[in-house]
Write a protein that holds these residues in place. Structure first.
Motif, PDB file in Angstrom:
ATOM      1  N   MET A  40       0.780  -1.242   0.000  1.00 49.39           N
ATOM      2  CA  MET A  40       0.000   0.000   0.000  1.00 49.39           C
ATOM      3  C   MET A  40       0.812   1.292   0.000  1.00 49.39           C
ATOM      4  SD  MET A  40      -3.374  -0.963   2.222  1.00 49.39           S
ATOM      5  CE  MET A  40      -3.570   0.681   2.775  1.00 49.39           C
ATOM      6  N   PRO A  41       2.016   1.362   0.572  1.00 46.80           N
ATOM      7  CA  PRO A  41       2.752   2.635   0.521  1.00 46.80           C
ATOM      8  C   PRO A  41       3.252   3.032  -0.871  1.00 46.80           C
ATOM      9  CG  PRO A  41       3.501   1.330   2.369  1.00 46.80           C
ATOM     10  CD  PRO A  41       2.618   0.454   1.548  1.00 46.80           C
ATOM     11  N   ALA A  42       3.203   2.136  -1.832  1.00 43.63           N
ATOM     12  CA  ALA A  42       3.620   2.489  -3.197  1.00 43.63           C
ATOM     13  C   ALA A  42       2.692   3.580  -3.729  1.00 43.63           C
ATOM     14  CB  ALA A  42       3.574   1.261  -4.104  1.00 43.63           C
ATOM     15  N   PRO A  43       3.204   4.505  -4.527  1.00 40.68           N
ATOM     16  CA  PRO A  43       2.368   5.612  -5.006  1.00 40.68           C
ATOM     17  C   PRO A  43       1.192   5.123  -5.840  1.00 40.68           C
ATOM     18  CG  PRO A  43       4.517   5.634  -6.066  1.00 40.68           C
ATOM     19  CD  PRO A  43       4.569   4.591  -5.022  1.00 40.68           C
ATOM     20  N   GLY A  44       0.028   5.661  -5.564  1.00 39.63           N
ATOM     21  CA  GLY A  44      -1.173   5.321  -6.318  1.00 39.63           C
ATOM     22  C   GLY A  44      -1.851   4.038  -5.888  1.00 39.63           C
ATOM     23  N   VAL A  45      -1.229   3.284  -5.006  1.00 38.55           N
ATOM     24  CA  VAL A  45      -1.755   1.974  -4.604  1.00 38.55           C
ATOM     25  C   VAL A  45      -2.516   2.122  -3.298  1.00 38.55           C
ATOM     26  CG1 VAL A  45      -1.165  -0.396  -3.956  1.00 38.55           C
ATOM     27  CG2 VAL A  45       0.112   0.763  -5.758  1.00 38.55           C
ATOM     28  N   GLY A  46      -3.785   1.737  -3.326  1.00 41.50           N
ATOM     29  CA  GLY A  46      -4.618   1.735  -2.136  1.00 41.50           C
ATOM     30  C   GLY A  46      -4.933   0.303  -1.744  1.00 41.50           C
ATOM     31  N   PRO A  47      -5.842   0.122  -0.804  1.00 35.63           N
ATOM     32  CA  PRO A  47      -6.145  -1.235  -0.349  1.00 35.63           C
ATOM     33  C   PRO A  47      -6.763  -2.122  -1.428  1.00 35.63           C
ATOM     34  CG  PRO A  47      -7.582   0.370   0.721  1.00 35.63           C
ATOM     35  CD  PRO A  47      -6.558   1.133  -0.040  1.00 35.63           C
ATOM     36  N   ILE A  48      -7.590  -1.559  -2.285  1.00 37.46           N
ATOM     37  CA  ILE A  48      -8.233  -2.385  -3.315  1.00 37.46           C
ATOM     38  C   ILE A  48      -7.212  -2.852  -4.348  1.00 37.46           C
ATOM     39  CG2 ILE A  48      -9.943  -2.367  -5.180  1.00 37.46           C
ATOM     40  CD1 ILE A  48     -11.640  -0.531  -3.407  1.00 37.46           C
ATOM     41  N   THR A  49      -6.341  -1.957  -4.791  1.00 35.46           N
ATOM     42  CA  THR A  49      -5.311  -2.330  -5.756  1.00 35.46           C
ATOM     43  C   THR A  49      -4.369  -3.367  -5.154  1.00 35.46           C
ATOM     44  OG1 THR A  49      -5.425  -0.164  -6.785  1.00 35.46           O
ATOM     45  CG2 THR A  49      -3.458  -1.455  -7.217  1.00 35.46           C
ATOM     46  N   ALA A  50      -3.943  -3.149  -3.914  1.00 40.91           N
ATOM     47  CA  ALA A  50      -3.036  -4.092  -3.269  1.00 40.91           C
ATOM     48  C   ALA A  50      -3.689  -5.467  -3.120  1.00 40.91           C
ATOM     49  CB  ALA A  50      -2.600  -3.554  -1.912  1.00 40.91           C
ATOM     50  N   MET A  51      -4.966  -5.489  -2.717  1.00 44.29           N
ATOM     51  CA  MET A  51      -5.658  -6.779  -2.578  1.00 44.29           C
ATOM     52  C   MET A  51      -5.838  -7.467  -3.925  1.00 44.29           C
ATOM     53  SD  MET A  51      -8.466  -6.521   0.432  1.00 44.29           S
ATOM     54  CE  MET A  51      -8.920  -4.809   0.502  1.00 44.29           C
ATOM     55  N   ALA A  52      -6.115  -6.706  -4.973  1.00 45.57           N
ATOM     56  CA  ALA A  52      -6.285  -7.297  -6.303  1.00 45.57           C
ATOM     57  C   ALA A  52      -4.991  -7.920  -6.796  1.00 45.57           C
ATOM     58  CB  ALA A  52      -6.781  -6.237  -7.286  1.00 45.57           C
ATOM     59  N   VAL A  53      -3.866  -7.253  -6.571  1.00 41.00           N
ATOM     60  CA  VAL A  53      -2.569  -7.787  -6.999  1.00 41.00           C
ATOM     61  C   VAL A  53      -2.215  -9.034  -6.199  1.00 41.00           C
ATOM     62  CG1 VAL A  53      -0.090  -7.305  -7.063  1.00 41.00           C
ATOM     63  CG2 VAL A  53      -1.708  -5.611  -7.900  1.00 41.00           C
ATOM     64  N   VAL A  54      -2.452  -9.001  -4.899  1.00 45.33           N
ATOM     65  CA  VAL A  54      -2.165 -10.168  -4.061  1.00 45.33           C
ATOM     66  C   VAL A  54      -3.034 -11.350  -4.480  1.00 45.33           C
ATOM     67  CG1 VAL A  54      -2.361 -11.078  -1.705  1.00 45.33           C
ATOM     68  CG2 VAL A  54      -1.290  -8.863  -2.106  1.00 45.33           C
ATOM     69  N   ALA A  55      -4.299 -11.090  -4.756  1.00 43.05           N
ATOM     70  CA  ALA A  55      -5.199 -12.169  -5.179  1.00 43.05           C
ATOM     71  C   ALA A  55      -4.812 -12.714  -6.553  1.00 43.05           C
ATOM     72  CB  ALA A  55      -6.635 -11.668  -5.205  1.00 43.05           C
ATOM     73  N   ALA A  56      -4.333 -11.857  -7.446  1.00 42.19           N
ATOM     74  CA  ALA A  56      -3.974 -12.306  -8.792  1.00 42.19           C
ATOM     75  C   ALA A  56      -2.702 -13.145  -8.782  1.00 42.19           C
ATOM     76  CB  ALA A  56      -3.800 -11.107  -9.716  1.00 42.19           C
ATOM     77  N   PHE A  57      -1.700 -12.722  -8.023  1.00 39.68           N
ATOM     78  CA  PHE A  57      -0.436 -13.456  -8.008  1.00 39.68           C
ATOM     79  C   PHE A  57      -0.502 -14.677  -7.118  1.00 39.68           C
ATOM     80  CE2 PHE A  57       1.988  -9.361  -9.070  1.00 39.68           C
ATOM     81  CZ  PHE A  57       1.890  -9.625 -10.415  1.00 39.68           C
ATOM     82  N   ASP A  58      -1.201 -14.597  -6.007  1.00 39.65           N
ATOM     83  CA  ASP A  58      -1.364 -15.677  -5.041  1.00 39.65           C
ATOM     84  C   ASP A  58      -0.046 -16.068  -4.380  1.00 39.65           C
ATOM     85  OD1 ASP A  58      -3.004 -17.438  -3.611  1.00 39.65           O
ATOM     86  OD2 ASP A  58      -2.430 -19.092  -4.918  1.00 39.65           O
ATOM     87  N   ASP A  59       1.007 -16.282  -5.151  1.00 48.47           N
ATOM     88  CA  ASP A  59       2.322 -16.618  -4.602  1.00 48.47           C
ATOM     89  C   ASP A  59       3.366 -15.863  -5.417  1.00 48.47           C
ATOM     90  OD1 ASP A  59       4.476 -17.740  -3.332  1.00 48.47           O
ATOM     91  OD2 ASP A  59       4.322 -19.672  -4.357  1.00 48.47           O
ATOM     92  N   ALA A  60       4.105 -14.997  -4.781  1.00 50.75           N
ATOM     93  CA  ALA A  60       5.055 -14.132  -5.495  1.00 50.75           C
ATOM     94  C   ALA A  60       6.219 -14.909  -6.080  1.00 50.75           C
ATOM     95  CB  ALA A  60       5.574 -13.048  -4.554  1.00 50.75           C
ATOM     96  N   SER A  61       6.550 -16.035  -5.516  1.00 49.03           N
ATOM     97  CA  SER A  61       7.711 -16.781  -6.006  1.00 49.03           C
ATOM     98  C   SER A  61       7.428 -17.551  -7.302  1.00 49.03           C
ATOM     99  CB  SER A  61       8.205 -17.746  -4.926  1.00 49.03           C
ATOM    100  OG  SER A  61       7.192 -18.694  -4.631  1.00 49.03           O
ATOM    101  N   CYS A  62       6.172 -17.592  -7.733  1.00 45.61           N
ATOM    102  CA  CYS A  62       5.831 -18.332  -8.952  1.00 45.61           C
ATOM    103  C   CYS A  62       6.288 -17.621 -10.225  1.00 45.61           C
ATOM    104  CB  CYS A  62       4.326 -18.562  -9.043  1.00 45.61           C
ATOM    105  SG  CYS A  62       3.716 -19.719  -7.825  1.00 45.61           S
ATOM    106  N   PHE A  63       6.504 -16.311 -10.159  1.00 43.14           N
ATOM    107  CA  PHE A  63       6.824 -15.542 -11.354  1.00 43.14           C
ATOM    108  C   PHE A  63       8.195 -14.912 -11.239  1.00 43.14           C
ATOM    109  CE2 PHE A  63       2.244 -15.246 -10.728  1.00 43.14           C
ATOM    110  CZ  PHE A  63       1.809 -15.831 -11.896  1.00 43.14           C
ATOM    111  N   ARG A  64       8.854 -14.853 -12.394  1.00 44.92           N
ATOM    112  CA  ARG A  64      10.069 -14.058 -12.455  1.00 44.92           C
ATOM    113  C   ARG A  64       9.663 -12.603 -12.547  1.00 44.92           C
ATOM    114  NH1 ARG A  64      11.787 -17.093 -17.439  1.00 44.92           N
ATOM    115  NH2 ARG A  64      10.873 -15.190 -18.183  1.00 44.92           N
ATOM    116  N   ARG A  65      10.619 -11.721 -12.423  1.00 44.03           N
ATOM    117  CA  ARG A  65      10.350 -10.282 -12.456  1.00 44.03           C
ATOM    118  C   ARG A  65       9.684  -9.861 -13.765  1.00 44.03           C
ATOM    119  NH1 ARG A  65      12.650  -5.156 -10.554  1.00 44.03           N
ATOM    120  NH2 ARG A  65      12.679  -3.762 -12.330  1.00 44.03           N
ATOM    121  N   SER A  66      10.191 -10.335 -14.877  1.00 43.68           N
ATOM    122  CA  SER A  66       9.694  -9.864 -16.165  1.00 43.68           C
ATOM    123  C   SER A  66       8.316 -10.409 -16.513  1.00 43.68           C
ATOM    124  CB  SER A  66      10.685 -10.232 -17.273  1.00 43.68           C
ATOM    125  OG  SER A  66      10.816 -11.633 -17.343  1.00 43.68           O
ATOM    126  N   SER A  67       7.900 -11.507 -15.916  1.00 42.46           N
ATOM    127  CA  SER A  67       6.611 -12.097 -16.276  1.00 42.46           C
ATOM    128  C   SER A  67       5.465 -11.636 -15.383  1.00 42.46           C
ATOM    129  CB  SER A  67       6.708 -13.623 -16.254  1.00 42.46           C
ATOM    130  OG  SER A  67       6.983 -14.068 -14.951  1.00 42.46           O
TER     131      SER A  67
END
Length: 163
Positions: A40-67
């Motif tokens: 959430m402290p990232a510019p422009g990111v609120g609770p809804i955006t942060a929750m949407a990104v967390v829900a979409a990725f589910d696990d951060a280690s599954c993706f490389r940076r570029s993907s």
């Protein structure tokens, strides 16, 4: 006529109360979730955006940076055939809500200036070359990659200072 205006007033009041309750619930969930609080402290990111990104990725280690951008559909579609190779419009793959939220955050950074002057300066440089719509898309893609990197390394947003 009086009854209709009274009904409209009551409906408007109920809608306002419902929006306030939903907003309170979203903020309560965001406070409890450590990853959402991290993003959430990232510019422009609120609770809804942060929750949407967390829900979409589910696990951060599954993706490389570029993907990370490709997961949310904020990368250009590629057309390749023989000697022809060109970029098209956005691929729009993945969850629609999770794709829409980084665009709204990027638009806020680009237009309303909530923070992140280096991100905004980068977007302004792209806008001078290609136009504001493509700059917003590029900023959304950069924001998704940044959020994914923050989550993967468990580090808060820090904008590097240019000397």
């Amino acid at each position: 006529m009086q009854i209709k205006s009274h009904d409209a007033y009551v409906n408007r009041a109920m809608l306002t109360a419902r929006e306030a309750l939903v907003g309170m619930r979203v903020r309560a969930v965001a406070k409890r979730h450590a990853t959402v609080r991290l993003l959430m402290p990232a510019p422009g990111v609120g609770p809804i955006t942060a929750m949407a990104v967390v829900a979409a990725f589910d696990d951060a280690s599954c993706f490389r940076r570029s993907s990370a951008g490709a997961c949310l559909g904020v990368t250009p579609r590629r057309y390749k055939s023989g000697e022809i190779s060109r970029n098209g419009r956005l691929s729009k793959r993945g969850d629609g809500v999770a794709m829409k939220c980084p665009f709204e955050a990027a638009n806020a950074i680009f237009c309303r200036k909530p923070g992140g002057p280096r991100l905004r300066d980068r977007a302004n440089a792209i806008a001078e070359r290609t136009g504001p719509r493509k700059a917003t898309v590029a900023l959304a893609r950069k924001l998704v990659v940044t959020l994914h990197s923050m989550w993967r390394t468990n580090t808060p947003f820090r904008e590097a200072v240019v000397a």
